[in-house]
Structures are given as structure tokens and as C-alpha cells.
Design an enzyme around this catalytic site. Structure first.
Site, PDB file in Angstrom:
ATOM      1  N   ALA A  14      -1.118 -14.137   2.341  1.00 47.47           N
ATOM      2  CA  ALA A  14      -1.923 -13.718   0.560  1.00 47.47           C
ATOM      3  C   ALA A  14      -3.629 -13.617   1.047  1.00 47.47           C
ATOM      4  O   ALA A  14      -4.320 -13.822  -0.254  1.00 47.47           O
ATOM      5  CB  ALA A  14      -1.548 -14.642   0.527  1.00 47.47           C
ATOM      6  N   ASP A  64      -0.751 -18.644  11.534  1.00 46.75           N
ATOM      7  CA  ASP A  64      -0.666 -17.031  11.893  1.00 46.75           C
ATOM      8  C   ASP A  64       0.842 -16.844  12.400  1.00 46.75           C
ATOM      9  O   ASP A  64       1.695 -18.335  13.126  1.00 46.75           O
ATOM     10  CB  ASP A  64      -1.298 -16.901  13.325  1.00 46.75           C
ATOM     11  CG  ASP A  64      -0.896 -15.661  14.254  1.00 46.75           C
ATOM     12  OD1 ASP A  64       0.449 -14.944  14.176  1.00 46.75           O
ATOM     13  OD2 ASP A  64      -1.389 -15.731  15.146  1.00 46.75           O
ATOM     14  N   ASN A  91       5.780 -11.097   3.793  1.00 47.76           N
ATOM     15  CA  ASN A  91       5.045 -10.039   3.356  1.00 47.76           C
ATOM     16  C   ASN A  91       3.741  -9.587   4.290  1.00 47.76           C
ATOM     17  O   ASN A  91       3.597  -9.193   4.185  1.00 47.76           O
ATOM     18  CB  ASN A  91       3.538 -10.415   2.008  1.00 47.76           C
ATOM     19  CG  ASN A  91       2.905  -9.295   2.408  1.00 47.76           C
ATOM     20  OD1 ASN A  91       2.481  -7.769   1.555  1.00 47.76           O
ATOM     21  ND2 ASN A  91       1.780  -9.969   1.947  1.00 47.76           N
ATOM     22  N   SER A 144       8.350  -0.929   3.699  1.00 52.91           N
ATOM     23  CA  SER A 144       8.225   0.259   3.313  1.00 52.91           C
ATOM     24  C   SER A 144       8.841   1.388   3.376  1.00 52.91           C
ATOM     25  O   SER A 144      10.084   1.825   3.920  1.00 52.91           O
ATOM     26  CB  SER A 144       7.076   0.449   4.569  1.00 52.91           C
ATOM     27  OG  SER A 144       6.720   1.638   5.042  1.00 52.91           O
ATOM     28  N   TYR A 157       4.774   1.346  14.313  1.00 51.51           N
ATOM     29  CA  TYR A 157       5.011   0.832  12.653  1.00 51.51           C
ATOM     30  C   TYR A 157       6.140   1.241  11.751  1.00 51.51           C
ATOM     31  O   TYR A 157       6.586   0.060  11.676  1.00 51.51           O
ATOM     32  CB  TYR A 157       3.858   1.215  12.153  1.00 51.51           C
ATOM     33  CG  TYR A 157       3.388   0.702  10.452  1.00 51.51           C
ATOM     34  CD1 TYR A 157       3.317  -0.458  10.570  1.00 51.51           C
ATOM     35  CD2 TYR A 157       3.876   1.491   9.929  1.00 51.51           C
ATOM     36  CE1 TYR A 157       3.435  -1.341   9.246  1.00 51.51           C
ATOM     37  CE2 TYR A 157       3.895   0.844   8.572  1.00 51.51           C
ATOM     38  CZ  TYR A 157       3.860  -0.361   8.332  1.00 51.51           C
ATOM     39  OH  TYR A 157       3.279  -1.120   6.880  1.00 51.51           O
ATOM     40  N   GLY A 188       5.107   2.828  -0.912  1.00 42.05           N
ATOM     41  CA  GLY A 188       4.768   4.302  -0.613  1.00 42.05           C
ATOM     42  C   GLY A 188       2.802   3.956  -0.101  1.00 42.05           C
ATOM     43  O   GLY A 188       2.611   2.547   0.227  1.00 42.05           O
TER      44      GLY A 188
HETATM   45  P1  NDP Z   1      -3.790  -5.868   3.752  1.00 40.45           P
HETATM   46  O1  NDP Z   1      -4.081  -6.074   5.510  1.00 40.45           O
HETATM   47  O2  NDP Z   1      -4.451  -6.093   3.017  1.00 40.45           O
HETATM   48  O3  NDP Z   1      -2.770  -7.573   3.821  1.00 40.45           O
HETATM   49  C1  NDP Z   1      -2.028  -7.599   5.105  1.00 40.45           C
HETATM   50  C2  NDP Z   1      -1.977  -9.592   4.559  1.00 40.45           C
HETATM   51  O4  NDP Z   1      -0.545 -10.315   5.930  1.00 40.45           O
HETATM   52  C3  NDP Z   1      -3.385 -10.260   5.041  1.00 40.45           C
HETATM   53  O5  NDP Z   1      -3.333 -11.492   3.786  1.00 40.45           O
HETATM   54  C4  NDP Z   1      -2.685 -10.895   6.602  1.00 40.45           C
HETATM   55  O6  NDP Z   1      -3.858 -12.321   6.525  1.00 40.45           O
HETATM   56  C5  NDP Z   1      -1.422 -11.074   6.715  1.00 40.45           C
HETATM   57  N1  NDP Z   1      -1.462 -11.154   8.204  1.00 40.45           N
HETATM   58  C6  NDP Z   1      -1.576  -9.228   9.153  1.00 40.45           C
HETATM   59  N2  NDP Z   1      -1.190 -10.142  10.167  1.00 40.45           N
HETATM   60  C7  NDP Z   1      -0.597 -12.384   9.907  1.00 40.45           C
HETATM   61  C8  NDP Z   1      -0.203 -13.158  11.259  1.00 40.45           C
HETATM   62  N3  NDP Z   1      -0.021 -12.882  12.417  1.00 40.45           N
HETATM   63  N4  NDP Z   1      -0.148 -14.141  10.236  1.00 40.45           N
HETATM   64  C9  NDP Z   1      -0.748 -14.456   8.931  1.00 40.45           C
HETATM   65  N5  NDP Z   1      -0.670 -13.524   8.339  1.00 40.45           N
HETATM   66  C10 NDP Z   1      -1.077 -12.322   8.453  1.00 40.45           C
HETATM   67  O7  NDP Z   1      -2.370  -4.930   4.380  1.00 40.45           O
HETATM   68  P2  NDP Z   1      -1.115  -4.535   2.716  1.00 40.45           P
HETATM   69  O8  NDP Z   1      -1.223  -5.586   1.829  1.00 40.45           O
HETATM   70  O9  NDP Z   1      -1.252  -3.370   3.123  1.00 40.45           O
HETATM   71  O10 NDP Z   1       0.113  -5.423   3.781  1.00 40.45           O
HETATM   72  C11 NDP Z   1       1.012  -5.993   3.564  1.00 40.45           C
HETATM   73  C12 NDP Z   1       2.427  -5.967   3.610  1.00 40.45           C
HETATM   74  O11 NDP Z   1       2.762  -4.883   3.104  1.00 40.45           O
HETATM   75  C13 NDP Z   1       2.474  -5.609   4.799  1.00 40.45           C
HETATM   76  O12 NDP Z   1       3.614  -5.741   5.810  1.00 40.45           O
HETATM   77  C14 NDP Z   1       2.239  -3.735   4.935  1.00 40.45           C
HETATM   78  O13 NDP Z   1       3.165  -3.335   6.147  1.00 40.45           O
HETATM   79  C15 NDP Z   1       3.093  -3.340   4.143  1.00 40.45           C
HETATM   80  N6  NDP Z   1       2.906  -1.846   3.328  1.00 40.45           N
HETATM   81  C16 NDP Z   1       2.054  -1.907   2.963  1.00 40.45           C
HETATM   82  C17 NDP Z   1       1.438  -0.420   3.057  1.00 40.45           C
HETATM   83  C18 NDP Z   1       0.013  -0.062   2.274  1.00 40.45           C
HETATM   84  O14 NDP Z   1       0.257   1.336   1.435  1.00 40.45           O
HETATM   85  N7  NDP Z   1      -0.911  -0.469   2.400  1.00 40.45           N
HETATM   86  C19 NDP Z   1       2.970   0.118   1.930  1.00 40.45           C
HETATM   87  C20 NDP Z   1       3.978  -0.424   2.629  1.00 40.45           C
HETATM   88  C21 NDP Z   1       4.005  -1.632   3.167  1.00 40.45           C
HETATM   89  P3  NDP Z   1      -4.841 -12.842   7.783  1.00 40.45           P
HETATM   90  O15 NDP Z   1      -5.058 -11.416   8.756  1.00 40.45           O
HETATM   91  O16 NDP Z   1      -5.788 -13.667   7.056  1.00 40.45           O
HETATM   92  O17 NDP Z   1      -3.713 -13.603   8.743  1.00 40.45           O
HETATM   93  C1  8X3 Z   2       3.027   2.161   4.857  1.00 39.05           C
HETATM   94  C2  8X3 Z   2       2.428   2.886   4.691  1.00 39.05           C
HETATM   95  O1  8X3 Z   2       2.787   5.620   4.842  1.00 39.05           O
HETATM   96  O2  8X3 Z   2       0.764   4.062   5.737  1.00 39.05           O
HETATM   97  O3  8X3 Z   2       4.139   0.949   5.261  1.00 39.05           O
HETATM   98  O4  8X3 Z   2       3.307   3.971   7.024  1.00 39.05           O
HETATM   99  S1  8X3 Z   2       2.229   4.150   5.401  1.00 39.05           S
END
Ligand code: NDP
Ligand code: 8X3
Length: 258
Positions: A14, A64, A91, A144, A157, A188
Site C-alpha cells: 500500500a 516483506d 497487490n 495483469s 514477469y 493494462g
Molecule cells: P508500484 O511499484 O507503484 O507499487 C508496488 C507496491 O508493492 C509498493 O507498495 C511496494 O511496497 C509493494 N511491494 C513490492 N514488493 C513487495 C514485497 N516484497 N513486500 C511487500 N510489498 C511489496 O507498482 P504498482 O502499483 O503498479 O503495482 C502493484 C501491483 O499491480 C503489482 O502486483 C503489479 O504487478 C500489478 N500491475 C501493475 C500494472 C502497471 O502497469 N503498473 C499493470 C498490471 C498489474 P514497498 O516497496 O514499500 O515494499
Molecule cells: C503490468 C502491465 O504490460 O507493463 O502488469 O506488463 S505490463
């Protein structure tokens, strides 16, 4: 529409992007927000914001999700008033690198598989038995379009997101006969810190991913998650795929003037 008022919604990851937007959107619907990430300072500030601006309960803790023992301890050790999780939003996740399969970094692969697949498993395994025992709950996994369509150099990924889809389906099968619902929200391109993380902090390269078209905002994805969670109890939204209007597939994005 089912009410989220005072329901406990647990959002992993979050501290940024979609997770942060989910925390805000569910809080705006009156939910109590339980959240974790590794960057505690960020989620502590978010918890304070939600309490002050929206008047909801909020509790943040550092975690983590790759650390199985830490996940088990954190969930077991939740304060009594935070134990009855109603909605779990899996998430937390990331991408690392964009390399040809045979040139990929094994350390990047480990990080993605550990967070996106094993982390989701650990948190789910710790939280879902409580939902079953209490006779209610909802798991929302953030998948995704990369879990539906592999794109060049997306190899590992994409595989982790295919796994999220398979695990969401498997969980729905195994929870059949219980009132616990399972949804997968599969976005997306969303403009978050995702590409900055993927490119190991290269802001210029990350910025280019979102140039020349209108990507989704994290709030658009949070909106879909809230929609899933607010359907009446007999309605289970299995999958929602949310794309920018400018994106037709993982490889077809309509860019203007670039
Ligand atoms: P961000 O990098 O903005 O956020 C990722 C979040 O995940 C951060 O809060 C980070 O917190 C947390 N996180 C990562 N690794 C860990 C860990 N090991 N333990 C706990 N928390 C973790 O990316 P998004 O918001 O875009 O990504 C969120 C989700 O959405 C992911 O699962 C991603 O695959 C998915 N997604 C994203 C898309 C995009 O285009 N952005 C599209 C489709 C899916 P911290 O680093 O503080 O631990
Ligand atoms: C994140 C969307 O297309 O960058 O899941 O892999 S993409």
C-alpha cells in the site's frame, strides 16, 4: 450494493501505486484499512491521512511478503481488533528488468517469483482460513493483462501474472461451498512506480513507458476493486480486465506524436 462500512480491508503493497489507491478508495467507502509494505514510513503517513481525512480506522505494519515466517508472524500477531479481515487485496508485486529470456538476470527472476507468486501464496495461506472459519470474505488478486498475453522480454514477469490467474481460479474452486469470493483484477498499463522499479530506478526510461497516450491511473484500478467488493453477496466477479482506451493488447498501444 454491499456496504464496506467498518469492514476490515487488508491491502498488501500500500506504499505506492495501485495499493495506495486501493487503501484510499476502500477507506472512502468507510472500510477500516489494514496495510503493509516494506516502506513503513509511507504507509504510516497514509494511515494517518485516512484516519484524519476520512475518519476511518487504519493500521499499517512493515512486511516483506517474500518472507514466509514474517508473514505468518505478522498475521498471527495482529491486534485482536484487526484480525477479522473481510477483504484481502493481494497487490504487492513488481517487475524487474526487460530482457530476452536467455539474457535475463536470475536475481530479477527470483525477486519477481518470490514477491508476485510466493508472497501472494504466503499472505493468502495466512489470512484465508480465518475467512472460511468466520463464514465470509473476499480475496481480490491484482493480476495483469501480462497474465493473459505474453509480450517480448516480459517472460518471467508474465509467468508470475499467469500464475496469479491460475491461483485465483484454483482458489475459487477450492473455496466452492463457502461464501468466500475470489476476484482477479487484471489491469493494462497503469502509471505508477512500476516501471521505475522495473528499470532499477532509471526515471527517464520509466517515464517513456507512459508517454504519448493516456495510461490508467491507479485510482481506475482501485475503482474496479471496490466495484468487485461491493456486489451483493450472491454475485462473484471472477475477473475484471481494465485497459487504457489507448491500449488494445500488451503490444498494441496507440501513441500519438512519439
Ligand atoms: P508500484 O511499484 O507503484 O507499487 C508496488 C507496491 O508493492 C509498493 O507498495 C511496494 O511496497 C509493494 N511491494 C513490492 N514488493 C513487495 C514485497 N516484497 N513486500 C511487500 N510489498 C511489496 O507498482 P504498482 O502499483 O503498479 O503495482 C502493484 C501491483 O499491480 C503489482 O502486483 C503489479 O504487478 C500489478 N500491475 C501493475 C500494472 C502497471 O502497469 N503498473 C499493470 C498490471 C498489474 P514497498 O516497496 O514499500 O515494499
Ligand atoms: C503490468 C502491465 O504490460 O507493463 O502488469 O506488463 S505490463
Amino acid at each position: 450494493m454491499a456496504s464496506l462500512k467498518n469492514k476490515i480491508v487488508f491491502v498488501t503493497g500500500a506504499s505506492a501505486g495501485i495499493g495506495q489507491a486501493c487503501a484510499r478508495a476502500f477507506a472512502a467507502s468507510g472500510a477500516a484499512i489494514l496495510m503493509c509494505a516494506r516502506r513503513l514510513e509511507r504507509i504510516d503517513m497514509l494511515a494517518e491521512e485516512l484516519r484524519e481525512d476520512l475518519g476511518v480506522r487504519a493500521h499499517a505494519f512493515s512486511l516483506d511478503v517474500r518472507d514466509r515466517e514474517a508473514v505468518e508472524k505478522a498475521v498471527e500477531g495482529l491486534p485482536e481488533e484487526w484480525r477479522a479481515v473481510e477483504v484481502l487485496i493481494n497487490n504487492a508485486g513488481l517487475s524487474r528488468g526487460l530482457h530476452k529470456f536467455h539474457e535475463g538476470l536470475v536475481s530479477d527472476w527470483d525477486e519477481m517469483i518470490d514477491a508476485n507468486v510466493k508472497g501472494l501464496l504466503y499472505v493468502s495461506r495466512a489470512v484465508i482460513p480465518g475467512m472460511v472459519a468466520r463464514g465470509g470474505g473476499h480475496v481480490i488478486n491484482i493480476g495483469s493483462i501480462a497474465g493473459r498475453e505474453v509480450y517480448p522480454m516480459g517472460n518471467v514477469y508474465c509467468a508470475t501474472k499467469y500464475a496469479v490467474r491460475a491461483l485465483s481460479k484454483g482458489l475459487r474452486l477450492d473455496l466452492s461451498g463457502t461464501p468466500v469470493r475470489v476476484s482477479e483484477v487484471a489491469p493494462g498499463l497503469v502509471e505508477t512506480e512500476f516501471s521505475l522499479v522495473r528499470f532499477h530506478g532509471d526515471a527517464e526510461r520509466a517515464g517513456k513507458v507512459y508517454q504519448g497516450y493516456r495510461p490508467l491511473r491507479p485510482e481506475d484500478v482501485a475503482d474496479a476493486a471496490v466495484w468487485c467488493a461491493t456486489r451483493p453477496p450472491h454475485v462473484s466477479i471472477a475477473e475484471v480486465v481494465v485497459m487504457p482506451t489507448d491500449q488494445a493488447s500488451t503490444t498494441l498501444v496507440h501513441k500519438r506524436g512519439t
